[in-house]
Design a protein around this motif. Structure first.
Motif, PDB file in Angstrom:
ATOM      1  N   LYS A 391    -112.492 -95.302  41.386  1.00 52.46           N
ATOM      2  CA  LYS A 391    -112.366 -95.573  39.697  1.00 52.46           C
ATOM      3  C   LYS A 391    -111.925 -94.229  39.248  1.00 52.46           C
ATOM      4  N   ARG A 392    -110.707 -94.442  38.616  1.00 50.75           N
ATOM      5  CA  ARG A 392    -110.305 -93.252  38.080  1.00 50.75           C
ATOM      6  C   ARG A 392    -110.770 -92.658  36.638  1.00 50.75           C
ATOM      7  N   ARG A 393    -110.864 -91.386  36.539  1.00 45.84           N
ATOM      8  CA  ARG A 393    -111.509 -90.817  35.388  1.00 45.84           C
ATOM      9  C   ARG A 393    -110.373 -90.505  34.232  1.00 45.84           C
ATOM     10  N   TYR A 394    -110.417 -90.766  33.077  1.00 52.32           N
ATOM     11  CA  TYR A 394    -109.205 -90.412  32.217  1.00 52.32           C
ATOM     12  C   TYR A 394    -109.420 -89.116  31.313  1.00 52.32           C
ATOM     13  N   ASN A 395    -108.489 -88.176  31.410  1.00 54.49           N
ATOM     14  CA  ASN A 395    -108.618 -87.031  30.790  1.00 54.49           C
ATOM     15  C   ASN A 395    -107.175 -86.389  30.427  1.00 54.49           C
ATOM     16  N   ASN A 396    -106.988 -86.054  29.355  1.00 53.31           N
ATOM     17  CA  ASN A 396    -105.586 -85.426  28.928  1.00 53.31           C
ATOM     18  C   ASN A 396    -105.212 -84.445  29.586  1.00 53.31           C
ATOM     19  N   THR A 397    -105.755 -83.673  30.329  1.00 52.51           N
ATOM     20  CA  THR A 397    -105.286 -82.713  31.231  1.00 52.51           C
ATOM     21  C   THR A 397    -105.721 -82.882  32.565  1.00 52.51           C
ATOM     22  N   LEU A 398    -106.756 -83.332  32.732  1.00 50.60           N
ATOM     23  CA  LEU A 398    -107.523 -83.302  34.431  1.00 50.60           C
ATOM     24  C   LEU A 398    -107.089 -84.569  34.973  1.00 50.60           C
ATOM     25  N   ARG A 399    -106.712 -84.472  36.261  1.00 52.44           N
ATOM     26  CA  ARG A 399    -106.524 -85.666  36.931  1.00 52.44           C
ATOM     27  C   ARG A 399    -107.729 -85.789  37.981  1.00 52.44           C
ATOM     28  N   GLY A 400    -108.467 -86.902  38.105  1.00 52.02           N
ATOM     29  CA  GLY A 400    -109.692 -86.917  39.197  1.00 52.02           C
ATOM     30  C   GLY A 400    -109.977 -88.546  39.020  1.00 52.02           C
ATOM     31  N   LEU A 401    -110.948 -88.326  39.906  1.00 53.76           N
ATOM     32  CA  LEU A 401    -111.753 -89.844  39.979  1.00 53.76           C
ATOM     33  C   LEU A 401    -113.007 -89.923  39.055  1.00 53.76           C
ATOM     34  N   GLU A 402    -113.626 -90.996  38.957  1.00 50.97           N
ATOM     35  CA  GLU A 402    -114.833 -91.378  38.326  1.00 50.97           C
ATOM     36  C   GLU A 402    -115.799 -91.765  39.286  1.00 50.97           C
ATOM     37  N   SER A 403    -115.229 -92.344  40.183  1.00 50.45           N
ATOM     38  CA  SER A 403    -116.089 -92.987  41.475  1.00 50.45           C
ATOM     39  C   SER A 403    -115.304 -93.087  42.664  1.00 50.45           C
ATOM     40  N   LEU A 404    -116.097 -92.661  43.660  1.00 47.06           N
ATOM     41  CA  LEU A 404    -115.356 -92.774  44.957  1.00 47.06           C
ATOM     42  C   LEU A 404    -116.589 -93.123  45.997  1.00 47.06           C
ATOM     43  N   PRO A 405    -116.921 -94.206  46.156  1.00 52.49           N
ATOM     44  CA  PRO A 405    -117.962 -94.561  47.184  1.00 52.49           C
ATOM     45  C   PRO A 405    -117.386 -94.527  48.385  1.00 52.49           C
ATOM     46  N   ILE A 406    -118.451 -93.754  49.285  1.00 50.86           N
ATOM     47  CA  ILE A 406    -117.951 -93.176  50.670  1.00 50.86           C
ATOM     48  C   ILE A 406    -119.181 -93.607  51.636  1.00 50.86           C
ATOM     49  N   THR A 407    -119.100 -93.664  52.725  1.00 52.36           N
ATOM     50  CA  THR A 407    -120.080 -93.361  53.852  1.00 52.36           C
ATOM     51  C   THR A 407    -119.628 -92.306  54.857  1.00 52.36           C
ATOM     52  N   ILE A 408    -120.510 -91.440  55.330  1.00 49.38           N
ATOM     53  CA  ILE A 408    -120.036 -90.674  56.257  1.00 49.38           C
ATOM     54  C   ILE A 408    -121.065 -90.637  57.452  1.00 49.38           C
ATOM     55  N   SER A 409    -120.307 -90.348  58.713  1.00 47.61           N
ATOM     56  CA  SER A 409    -121.164 -90.309  59.749  1.00 47.61           C
ATOM     57  C   SER A 409    -121.138 -88.812  60.464  1.00 47.61           C
ATOM     58  N   PRO A 410    -122.180 -88.572  61.317  1.00 53.95           N
ATOM     59  CA  PRO A 410    -122.165 -87.344  61.746  1.00 53.95           C
ATOM     60  C   PRO A 410    -121.038 -87.143  63.022  1.00 53.95           C
ATOM     61  N   ALA A 411    -120.782 -85.949  63.137  1.00 57.98           N
ATOM     62  CA  ALA A 411    -119.827 -85.392  64.209  1.00 57.98           C
ATOM     63  C   ALA A 411    -120.453 -85.986  65.504  1.00 57.98           C
TER      64      ALA A 411
END
Ligand code: FES
Lengths: 411, 107
Positions: A391-411
């Motif tokens: 999900k994207r976050r809306y801002n008049n100057t900044l570009r980025g996300l509201e939500s980024l669901p991820i899973t990570i696993s160990p190396a």
């Protein structure tokens, strides 16, 4: 794509200048926030200088012109505001910044103070602590496996290091992100985002004003260092709190967006994550390339102090010029394979932190945070997978996300 | 137009032309001299534009400022007696032929 370029008709209201291609795109709209790149391309291809009908301002989206405007601060000034609002005509929503919204010679003195407080020399003693907390964050997230990369990582990590480095009290820190988001929304036009942010801002503004005072800042932090420079006579005691405010406005949210951008890049481009894992010393450049590729700070305005010719177009005095940093950072005239995220790219010259005398003064803090966080990921994380809707976050100057669901696993 | 020669750590020499009034760092980044990172764009904050100045030229450079002196202590590669920040070296006709050696790393 709805971006259209016309050179024939003229908008009488805002007086589109003859001969300048004009576009009806709105860089402060939901459509733009969701997908700016086709619009960036249209802006770049329309010409070196364009006119934006919607807001009655000039725009530059190619690298050469953005760089030129950033590096001519006496012609393209900041003291009349770096948002749409012209301080020569309208009152600023808060007391004007004495560094961001200032020109030489006033800017030179305040900038010199922050340059020293935030220099590479000042970063050295912070590095081991920042690294330890980044590694602890990576371990904690690996133990959880699945989480939201925005709230649990991109926000959580800077919140664990920056307010302490500044010397802030524990209480009230929940005001920091809303305050920064207000500041960056307020650079935009009087749209709903800006209006709502300002309407809700009273408690955040009161919190920030309070924290800028000397007695509220822990010894040894950036804030106390600024006040010490007032004792030394480099700035006045009235100026010190305003410089602390600049760090509170610009030092946290931008880094959150930067780290969010880097994690989003590594999640989308597993080949680049693999490269980073095989050589963790690439972490600093991987962060830098994420800043170029995503440009967390998308736009800033300047105001002309005189009539000027820019790439064959005459611009009168007192005109707002909107610089599209994100478009410049992907201008194929400047960058090879501009649209690919390549952590081995030579990123020197990107304008994600600006350029010239106003180039982000907190850049070394941001890079330190970004680098050590990505280095921790490089050493510990084997795989990153996006597991839900982004999900994207809306801002008049900044570009980025509201939500980024991820899973990570160990190396 | 003043010209500068950069000597890379592997001994390779790279000669570039600079414009008057530009800094050695600006000339180098404009012409893509690898080894000059210049993260801060010339604000004298980052020390990633560190160079070693050839002895013949050292005395002819403008004196070092306090900021530059302090920053060089934090440079990634070893500081030497002839260390300078290339963003603080403004080029004029008097520096035509300047020779700068690049350190092995900047971060
Ligand atoms: S470019 Fe940063 S110190 Fe010279």
């Amino acid at each position: 794509m709805s971006a259209t370029s016309r050179t024939d008709s003229v908008t009488p209201e805002h007086g589109a200048p003859a001969g300048v291609p004009h576009l009806d795109v709105d860089p402060f709209s939901t459509e733009f926030f969701e997908e700016p790149h086709p619009i960036h391309e249209a802006l770049r291809e329309a010409g070196p200088v364009v006119w934006l009908d919607k807001w009655g301002v000039y725009g530059v989206a190619r690298y050469a012109e953005v760089h030129a405007v950033l590096n001519d601060p006496m012609t393209f000034c900041s003291s009349r505001g770096v948002g749409l609002s012209d301080f020569a005509k309208e009152k600023a929503w808060r007391p004007q910044s004495i560094i961001l919204e200032a020109d030489p010679p006033a800017h030179t003195r305040t900038r010199a103070v922050l340059n020293q407080i935030l220099s590479a020399t000042a970063m050295k003693p912070l590095r081991s602590h920042f690294t330890a907390l980044a590694e602890a964050k990576a371990d904690e997230l690996l133990a959880r496996g699945g989480f939201d990369a925005i709230t649990d990582l991109a926000e959580a990590y800077p919140l664990s290091v920056f307010p302490d480095a500044l010397g802030l009290k524990q209480e009230g820190r929940e005001n920091l992100l809303p305050y920064a988001s207000l500041v960056f929304n307020a650079f935009g036009p009087p749209n709903q985002l800006r209006q709502e942010a300002i309407e809700r801002s009273a408690p955040h503004q009161a919190y920030v004003a309070e924290q800028c005072q000397r007695e509220n800042l822990a010894p040894g932090g950036f804030g106390a260092c600024i006040h010490a420079r007032a004792d030394a006579g480099d700035i006045t005691h009235e100026e010190a709190p305003l410089l602390v405010r600049s760090l509170l406005s610009a030092g946290l949210d931008t880094t959150v967006y930067g780290i969010g951008a880097a994690v989003y890049c590594l999640a989308r481009f597993p080949d680049q994550l693999a490269k980073l894992r095989s050589d963790p010393t690439l972490a600093r450049n991987a962060f830098e390339e994420a800043i170029r590729f995503e440009s967390p700070v998308q736009t800033f305005f300047r105001t002309t102090t005189r009539e000027v010719e820019l790439s064959g177009h005459r611009i009168g005095e007192g005109e707002k010029v909107l610089m599209f940093l994100g478009a410049a950072n992907r201008d194929p005239r400047r960058w090879e394979r501009a649209d690919s995220y390549d952590i081995t790219r030579r990123t020197t010259g990107h304008v994600g932190f600006g350029s010239g005398i106003h180039m982000c003064v907190g850049q070394l803090v941001a890079r330190l945070e970004g680098e050590v966080m990505l280095a921790a990921i490089a050493r510990k994380v084997g795989k990153i997978e996006i597991t839900g809707p982004v999900k994207r976050r809306y801002n008049n100057t900044l570009r980025g996300l509201e939500s980024l669901p991820i899973t990570i696993s160990p190396a | 137009m003043p010209s500068i020669t950069f000597i890379h750590p592997d001994g390779r020499q790279q000669r570039i032309d600079a414009s008057h009034g530009e800094s050695a760092m600006q000339a180098a980044t404009r012409q893509d001299v690898s080894g000059i990172l210049a993260e801060c764009g010339g604000s004298a904050m980052c020390a990633t534009c560190h160079v070693y100045v050839d002895d013949d030229w050292l005395a002819r450079l403008p004196a070092m400022g306090d900021d530059e002196d302090a920053l060089l202590d934090g440079a990634a590669a070893e500081r030497q007696a002839n260390s300078r920040l290339s963003c603080q070296i403004k080029l004029g006709a008097d520096l035509d032929g300047l020779v700068l050696r690049l350190p092995d790393r900047q971060t």
